[in-house]
Design a protein around this motif. Structure first.
Motif, PDB file in Angstrom:
ATOM      1  N   MET A 131     -50.750  43.778  24.726  1.00  0.00           N
ATOM      2  CA  MET A 131     -49.337  43.593  25.083  1.00  0.00           C
ATOM      3  C   MET A 131     -49.076  44.155  26.488  1.00  0.00           C
ATOM      4  SD  MET A 131     -46.045  45.074  23.089  1.00  0.00           S
ATOM      5  CE  MET A 131     -46.678  44.729  21.469  1.00  0.00           C
ATOM      6  N   GLY A 132     -48.449  43.366  27.346  1.00  0.00           N
ATOM      7  CA  GLY A 132     -48.171  43.821  28.710  1.00  0.00           C
ATOM      8  C   GLY A 132     -47.125  44.921  28.707  1.00  0.00           C
ATOM      9  N   ARG A 133     -47.065  45.612  29.842  1.00  0.00           N
ATOM     10  CA  ARG A 133     -46.093  46.720  29.924  1.00  0.00           C
ATOM     11  C   ARG A 133     -44.655  46.234  29.773  1.00  0.00           C
ATOM     12  NH1 ARG A 133     -47.056  50.802  34.711  1.00  0.00           N
ATOM     13  NH2 ARG A 133     -45.053  51.560  33.998  1.00  0.00           N
ATOM     14  N   GLN A 134     -44.434  45.003  30.331  1.00  0.00           N
ATOM     15  CA  GLN A 134     -43.069  44.450  30.255  1.00  0.00           C
ATOM     16  C   GLN A 134     -42.647  44.212  28.797  1.00  0.00           C
ATOM     17  OE1 GLN A 134     -43.080  41.058  32.760  1.00  0.00           O
ATOM     18  NE2 GLN A 134     -41.172  41.681  33.737  1.00  0.00           N
ATOM     19  N   ASN A 135     -43.632  43.618  28.035  1.00  0.00           N
ATOM     20  CA  ASN A 135     -43.359  43.334  26.632  1.00  0.00           C
ATOM     21  C   ASN A 135     -43.111  44.609  25.839  1.00  0.00           C
ATOM     22  OD1 ASN A 135     -43.384  40.675  26.688  1.00  0.00           O
ATOM     23  ND2 ASN A 135     -45.473  40.399  25.888  1.00  0.00           N
ATOM     24  N   LEU A 136     -43.913  45.608  26.123  1.00  0.00           N
ATOM     25  CA  LEU A 136     -43.768  46.889  25.415  1.00  0.00           C
ATOM     26  C   LEU A 136     -42.352  47.453  25.647  1.00  0.00           C
ATOM     27  CD1 LEU A 136     -45.182  49.034  23.722  1.00  0.00           C
ATOM     28  CD2 LEU A 136     -45.806  50.189  25.853  1.00  0.00           C
ATOM     29  N   GLY A 137     -41.944  47.386  26.913  1.00  0.00           N
ATOM     30  CA  GLY A 137     -40.594  47.864  27.254  1.00  0.00           C
ATOM     31  C   GLY A 137     -39.536  47.110  26.460  1.00  0.00           C
ATOM     32  N   TYR A 138     -39.748  45.774  26.357  1.00  0.00           N
ATOM     33  CA  TYR A 138     -38.769  44.943  25.639  1.00  0.00           C
ATOM     34  C   TYR A 138     -38.695  45.356  24.167  1.00  0.00           C
ATOM     35  CZ  TYR A 138     -36.730  41.001  23.227  1.00  0.00           C
ATOM     36  OH  TYR A 138     -35.951  40.244  22.414  1.00  0.00           O
ATOM     37  N   PHE A 139     -39.882  45.547  23.529  1.00  0.00           N
ATOM     38  CA  PHE A 139     -39.884  45.893  22.103  1.00  0.00           C
ATOM     39  C   PHE A 139     -39.293  47.278  21.847  1.00  0.00           C
ATOM     40  CE2 PHE A 139     -42.977  42.366  21.732  1.00  0.00           C
ATOM     41  CZ  PHE A 139     -42.251  41.614  20.809  1.00  0.00           C
ATOM     42  N   CYS A 140     -39.532  48.196  22.796  1.00  0.00           N
ATOM     43  CA  CYS A 140     -38.924  49.536  22.643  1.00  0.00           C
ATOM     44  C   CYS A 140     -37.402  49.422  22.693  1.00  0.00           C
ATOM     45  CB  CYS A 140     -39.399  50.474  23.759  1.00  0.00           C
ATOM     46  SG  CYS A 140     -41.085  50.986  23.497  1.00  0.00           S
ATOM     47  N   ALA A 141     -36.920  48.596  23.654  1.00  0.00           N
ATOM     48  CA  ALA A 141     -35.462  48.433  23.797  1.00  0.00           C
ATOM     49  C   ALA A 141     -34.886  47.781  22.541  1.00  0.00           C
ATOM     50  CB  ALA A 141     -35.148  47.595  25.036  1.00  0.00           C
ATOM     51  N   LEU A 142     -35.633  46.804  21.982  1.00  0.00           N
ATOM     52  CA  LEU A 142     -35.164  46.101  20.784  1.00  0.00           C
ATOM     53  C   LEU A 142     -35.053  47.084  19.603  1.00  0.00           C
ATOM     54  CD1 LEU A 142     -34.512  43.185  19.866  1.00  0.00           C
ATOM     55  CD2 LEU A 142     -36.863  43.050  19.037  1.00  0.00           C
ATOM     56  N   PHE A 143     -36.105  47.927  19.476  1.00  0.00           N
ATOM     57  CA  PHE A 143     -36.125  48.917  18.397  1.00  0.00           C
ATOM     58  C   PHE A 143     -34.932  49.885  18.544  1.00  0.00           C
ATOM     59  CE2 PHE A 143     -37.549  53.043  16.702  1.00  0.00           C
ATOM     60  CZ  PHE A 143     -37.698  52.668  15.369  1.00  0.00           C
ATOM     61  N   ALA A 144     -34.729  50.332  19.788  1.00  0.00           N
ATOM     62  CA  ALA A 144     -33.622  51.280  20.032  1.00  0.00           C
ATOM     63  C   ALA A 144     -32.296  50.611  19.689  1.00  0.00           C
ATOM     64  CB  ALA A 144     -33.638  51.734  21.490  1.00  0.00           C
ATOM     65  N   ALA A 145     -32.172  49.322  20.055  1.00  0.00           N
ATOM     66  CA  ALA A 145     -30.918  48.610  19.787  1.00  0.00           C
ATOM     67  C   ALA A 145     -30.683  48.516  18.286  1.00  0.00           C
ATOM     68  CB  ALA A 145     -30.965  47.219  20.413  1.00  0.00           C
TER      69      ALA A 145
END
Ligand code: PMP
Ligand code: GLU
Length: 411
Positions: A1-15
């Protein structure tokens, strides 16, 4: 998983963690009466034969003379915002009603009209209580009282009453429940769910206790005032020594069979009426303008015009009491008012009916829904675990059939 994707999934989880109801709502109980009514509607939509004795609402229609007043208000284009506390003519009509029917001296500027008595009660809890303040509530109570207190960050202090004392709080019980932290005493008479009404002597004894606790505001919920079978209805605000600290709540839902029109009102000390108006101005503004115009007609009318309903409710009360006394598992009082019976059903606990184990009133209510096709509300919702609330705001034919089915399911 790219760094960008990881960032997206972290943000989704936080949301996902954030997008949840506030703690205030997560800890709020759903209204058990309305929840049961929704369940019944779902059963009926599925084609099941259910007799609904769960919801406390008259099965009559609004009186025709009030409906005519609403039609005239539509044609007269009462389309706009009204003063937050209600039309001046309506507040004057309410002040007059309080004097005429209850001997109470609230001035029009002490009256606030709201979207149902439920909003009047919510306005009061939010306007009186600071976090941690205590509200004394006799149990069984109407389902929304403790929840509204909690919503205002207050602490409900419930006082259990007994069947032997007709589910009424005694002066001694009130005295020992009040503390330096108590700001509110909240009760209904005639009461939901017990149907008991306080006599003048009983109220006098409570007033004498309240007189010794000047920090307490008493809220007397009198929405069942006109559904009273015995003595003349008594108001707590009649007692001069505490009158300036008693709020009287009433509304059109029960007496006039206008639950959906959503008109409730209070008479309160001026400072508290002003506080509730300020709050309501931010929450809902005025109650529905058309319904307010119709309410003027309703409250100016002679209460004798709605007397026929009380007579019908009395017949139904006598019918359900006779039938309930045939059911061995029920221990039932003869109610003074409102349209509920609240039998003690603890004799059923620990038994099994048709393989269903009954541990508490909730189990019994579900069993009756499943096996008798009769909807009731379990006593737990009213703070009295041994009770079962049965509304008799239904036709005599429906009541006869419902009791036949319950007897069959329980005997
Ligand atoms: N108080 C009591 C005791 C009630 O039973 C009800 C019925 N829902 C209410 C207040 C609220 O009535 P409404 O909001 O319909 O005026
Ligand atoms: N007061 C009614 C009842 O107790 C209406 C429902 C509600 O507002 O909770 O059933």
């Amino acid at each position: 998983m790219g760094r960008q994707n990881l960032g997206y999934f972290c943000a989704l989880f936080a949301a996902q963690m954030i997008h949840q109801p506030s703690k205030r709502i997560a800890t709020l109980s759903e209204s058990a009466t309305l929840a049961m009514a929704a369940r019944v509607r779902a059963c009926i939509a599925q084609g099941r034969d259910v007799i609904d004795l769960s919801l406390g609402e008259p099965d009559f229609s609004a009186p025709q003379f009030i409906a005519e007043a609403a039609k005239a208000a539509i044609d007269g284009h009462f389309d706009h915002y009204t003063p937050v506390a209600g039309y001046p003519e309506l507040r004057a009509a309410i002040a007059h009603k309080f004097k005429r029917d209850n001997g109470l001296a609230y001035e029009p500027d002490q009256i606030v009209v709201s979207t149902g008595a439920k909003q009047s009660l919510a306005n009061l809890c939010l306007s009186i209580l600071n976090p941690g303040d205590e509200a004394v509530i006799p149990a069984p109570y109407w389902v929304s009282y403790p929840e509204l207190v909690r919503l205002a960050e207050g602490v409900p202090v419930t006082v259990p009453t007994t069947l032997e004392n007709r589910f009424k709080i005694t002066a001694e019980q009130l005295e020992s429940a009040l503390s330096g932290r108590t700001r509110l005493f909240l009760f209904s008479s005639p009461a939901n769910p017990s149907g008991s009404a306080y006599t003048e002597r009983e109220l006098a004894a409570l007033a004498a206790v309240l007189a010794r606790h000047p920090q307490v505001i008493a809220v007397s919920d009198e929405v069942y005032e006109h559904i009273h079978y015995g003595n003349v209805h008594q108001s707590l605000a009649r007692f001069a020594q505490i009158a300036d600290r008693v709020v009287t709540v009433n509304g059109l839902s029960k007496a006039f069979a206008m639950t959906g029109w959503r008109i409730g009102y209070m008479g309160a000390p001026k400072w508290l009426a002003d506080a509730c108006t300020k709050l309501q101005g931010q929450l809902t503004a005025n109650a529905n303008a058309i319904a307010q115009r119709a309410a003027i007609t309703a409250l100016e009318a002679d209460p004798k015009k709605i007397r026929y309903r009380v007579d019908a409710f009395r017949r139904r009360r006598d019918l359900v009491i006779a039938q309930a006394r045939e059911i061995k598992a029920f221990q039932t009082l003869l109610p003074d008012g409102a349209f509920y019976i609240f039998p003690d059903v603890s004799k059923c606990f620990g038994k099994a009916y048709r393989g269903t184990q009954i541990g508490r009133a909730w189990d019994l209510s579900l069993y009756l829904l499943e096996h008798a096709g009769v909807a009731t509300v379990a006593g737990e919702a009213f703070g009295t675990a041994n009770g079962l609330r049965i509304s008799y705001a239904a036709s005599e034919a429906a009541l006869r059939e419902a009791f036949k089915r319950m007897k069959h399911a329980l005997d």
